[in-house]
Design an enzyme around this catalytic site. Sequence first.
Site, PDB file in Angstrom:
ATOM      1  N   ASN A 114       0.871  -1.175   0.000  1.00 57.75           N
ATOM      2  CA  ASN A 114       0.000   0.000   0.000  1.00 57.75           C
ATOM      3  C   ASN A 114       0.907   1.224   0.000  1.00 57.75           C
ATOM      4  O   ASN A 114       1.457   1.591   1.026  1.00 57.75           O
ATOM      5  CB  ASN A 114      -0.882  -0.039   1.259  1.00 57.75           C
ATOM      6  CG  ASN A 114      -1.715   1.218   1.435  1.00 57.75           C
ATOM      7  OD1 ASN A 114      -1.782   2.058   0.530  1.00 57.75           O
ATOM      8  ND2 ASN A 114      -2.349   1.351   2.584  1.00 57.75           N
ATOM      9  N   TRP A 115       1.053   1.818  -1.176  1.00 56.82           N
ATOM     10  CA  TRP A 115       2.016   2.930  -1.310  1.00 56.82           C
ATOM     11  C   TRP A 115       1.480   4.219  -0.684  1.00 56.82           C
ATOM     12  O   TRP A 115       2.198   5.187  -0.557  1.00 56.82           O
ATOM     13  CB  TRP A 115       2.350   3.164  -2.791  1.00 56.82           C
ATOM     14  CG  TRP A 115       3.066   2.007  -3.444  1.00 56.82           C
ATOM     15  CD1 TRP A 115       3.502   0.851  -2.841  1.00 56.82           C
ATOM     16  CD2 TRP A 115       3.425   1.889  -4.833  1.00 56.82           C
ATOM     17  NE1 TRP A 115       4.117   0.036  -3.773  1.00 56.82           N
ATOM     18  CE2 TRP A 115       4.076   0.643  -5.005  1.00 56.82           C
ATOM     19  CE3 TRP A 115       3.258   2.718  -5.951  1.00 56.82           C
ATOM     20  CZ2 TRP A 115       4.563   0.218  -6.246  1.00 56.82           C
ATOM     21  CZ3 TRP A 115       3.740   2.285  -7.188  1.00 56.82           C
ATOM     22  CH2 TRP A 115       4.389   1.049  -7.333  1.00 56.82           C
ATOM     23  N   LYS A 116       0.220   4.248  -0.351  1.00 55.22           N
ATOM     24  CA  LYS A 116      -0.431   5.457   0.193  1.00 55.22           C
ATOM     25  C   LYS A 116      -0.140   6.655  -0.727  1.00 55.22           C
ATOM     26  O   LYS A 116      -0.050   6.463  -1.936  1.00 55.22           O
ATOM     27  CB  LYS A 116       0.026   5.688   1.635  1.00 55.22           C
ATOM     28  CG  LYS A 116      -0.178   4.423   2.490  1.00 55.22           C
ATOM     29  CD  LYS A 116      -0.053   4.641   3.950  1.00 55.22           C
ATOM     30  CE  LYS A 116      -0.282   3.320   4.683  1.00 55.22           C
ATOM     31  NZ  LYS A 116      -0.250   3.454   6.122  1.00 55.22           N
TER      32      LYS A 116
ATOM     33  N   HIS B  57      -9.585   1.131   4.943  1.00 57.78           N
ATOM     34  CA  HIS B  57      -8.308   1.345   5.632  1.00 57.78           C
ATOM     35  C   HIS B  57      -8.525   2.322   6.790  1.00 57.78           C
ATOM     36  O   HIS B  57      -9.346   3.237   6.682  1.00 57.78           O
ATOM     37  CB  HIS B  57      -7.273   1.897   4.651  1.00 57.78           C
ATOM     38  CG  HIS B  57      -5.897   1.942   5.230  1.00 57.78           C
ATOM     39  ND1 HIS B  57      -5.503   2.941   6.083  1.00 57.78           N
ATOM     40  CD2 HIS B  57      -4.854   1.085   5.116  1.00 57.78           C
ATOM     41  CE1 HIS B  57      -4.248   2.693   6.461  1.00 57.78           C
ATOM     42  NE2 HIS B  57      -3.833   1.588   5.886  1.00 57.78           N
TER      43      HIS B  57
ATOM     44  N   GLU C  46      -6.944   4.778   7.786  1.00 55.41           N
ATOM     45  CA  GLU C  46      -6.785   6.203   7.428  1.00 55.41           C
ATOM     46  C   GLU C  46      -8.042   6.734   6.732  1.00 55.41           C
ATOM     47  O   GLU C  46      -8.400   7.900   6.907  1.00 55.41           O
ATOM     48  CB  GLU C  46      -5.527   6.379   6.563  1.00 55.41           C
ATOM     49  CG  GLU C  46      -4.264   6.232   7.399  1.00 55.41           C
ATOM     50  CD  GLU C  46      -3.065   5.637   6.678  1.00 55.41           C
ATOM     51  OE1 GLU C  46      -3.018   5.683   5.433  1.00 55.41           O
ATOM     52  OE2 GLU C  46      -2.164   5.132   7.375  1.00 55.41           O
TER      53      GLU C  46
ATOM     54  N   GLU D 114      -5.396  -4.860  10.706  1.00 57.52           N
ATOM     55  CA  GLU D 114      -4.403  -3.807  10.892  1.00 57.52           C
ATOM     56  C   GLU D 114      -4.699  -3.050  12.178  1.00 57.52           C
ATOM     57  O   GLU D 114      -5.519  -2.110  12.172  1.00 57.52           O
ATOM     58  CB  GLU D 114      -4.438  -2.831   9.709  1.00 57.52           C
ATOM     59  CG  GLU D 114      -4.096  -3.450   8.381  1.00 57.52           C
ATOM     60  CD  GLU D 114      -3.548  -2.423   7.401  1.00 57.52           C
ATOM     61  OE1 GLU D 114      -2.426  -2.601   6.941  1.00 57.52           O
ATOM     62  OE2 GLU D 114      -4.232  -1.429   7.136  1.00 57.52           O
TER      63      GLU D 114
ATOM     64  N   GLY E  35       2.265   2.485  10.688  1.00 58.44           N
ATOM     65  CA  GLY E  35       3.199   3.592  10.507  1.00 58.44           C
ATOM     66  C   GLY E  35       3.899   4.036  11.781  1.00 58.44           C
ATOM     67  O   GLY E  35       4.516   5.101  11.813  1.00 58.44           O
TER      68      GLY E  35
ATOM     69  N   SER F 280       3.300  -1.869  10.377  1.00 61.12           N
ATOM     70  CA  SER F 280       4.756  -1.887  10.592  1.00 61.12           C
ATOM     71  C   SER F 280       5.399  -3.236  10.281  1.00 61.12           C
ATOM     72  O   SER F 280       6.352  -3.634  10.943  1.00 61.12           O
ATOM     73  CB  SER F 280       5.094  -1.417  12.016  1.00 61.12           C
ATOM     74  OG  SER F 280       4.675  -0.077  12.205  1.00 61.12           O
TER      75      SER F 280
ATOM     76  N   GLY G  25       2.795  -1.015   4.302  1.00 55.37           N
ATOM     77  CA  GLY G  25       2.833   0.400   3.928  1.00 55.37           C
ATOM     78  C   GLY G  25       4.259   0.848   3.665  1.00 55.37           C
ATOM     79  O   GLY G  25       4.819   0.616   2.594  1.00 55.37           O
ATOM     80  N   GLY G  26       4.875   1.448   4.669  1.00 53.82           N
ATOM     81  CA  GLY G  26       6.201   2.065   4.518  1.00 53.82           C
ATOM     82  C   GLY G  26       7.230   1.173   3.844  1.00 53.82           C
ATOM     83  O   GLY G  26       7.942   1.613   2.924  1.00 53.82           O
TER      84      GLY G  26
END
Length: 250
Positions: A9-11, A94, A96, A166, A172, A211, A232-233
């Site tokens: 998930n590149w956001k 998600h 967010e 999640e 994150g 994470s 993600g990251g």
Amino acid sequence: MRTALVAGNWKMNGNSASINALMEGLNAELKSNAVDVLVCPPSIYLSQVKALTADSVIALGAQNVSEQNNGAFTGEVSLEMLLDLSCEYVILGHSERRSLYAESDDLVADKFKATVAAGLKPILCVGETLEEREEGNTLAVVERQIKAVVNAAGIEQFTDAVIAYEPVWAIGTGKTATPEQAQEVHAAIRNMIAECDAELASKMRILYGGSVNAANAAELFANEDVDGGLVGGASLKTNDFIAICQAAGA
Ligand code: PGA
């Protein structure tokens, strides 16, 4: 046997040049079918990544979609557009989206139904906040989020769906759930689905997100009910994402 899935998930990150470099690195190393690999770029780059995944084992997905078919919905992206760009998966609900854009359980359920109707595979995200965990409400929150969609859509719509657990406090933050914490919730999620359809539950992929990195992926994925990750990251770092995919395929 469930084939593991690792989804990046590149956001809201990257640009044309960084995406070319990342995809070149991933395509060079990820060639096996032992694990399903998916990347979810910002929608404005889907067309670019479609071209970069044409001869690759990597699948394409979106980070969000409108529940509406088409029309006067400024700034939104439709399922028809995602299909046009060869997307296979859509991340829905998600944390967010839920917290920053006020997406309710009902809206997530509407998006889920529209996604299945369009022939795409939803990745339904669920998870508790730190406060909810500390109050002992983790499983109640996850159950509420899942039941909202099961009740609205019907369990048969989950045939090709993926659930991503999640924990919000792990996203994150560099603070990962322990393998035991992840397994406990994943097993509970599988039981919730099994109450409706045991066979479907045994086949459903449940991903862990929050994470995940190259160092912790293997011990998370070693758990019986953890069928890969939503990353993600670390999905923006070529070598880390490759290592995570390899851990899932091992
Ligand atoms: P993270 O994000 O890996 O950066 O914690 C995961 C996610 O939000 O899907």
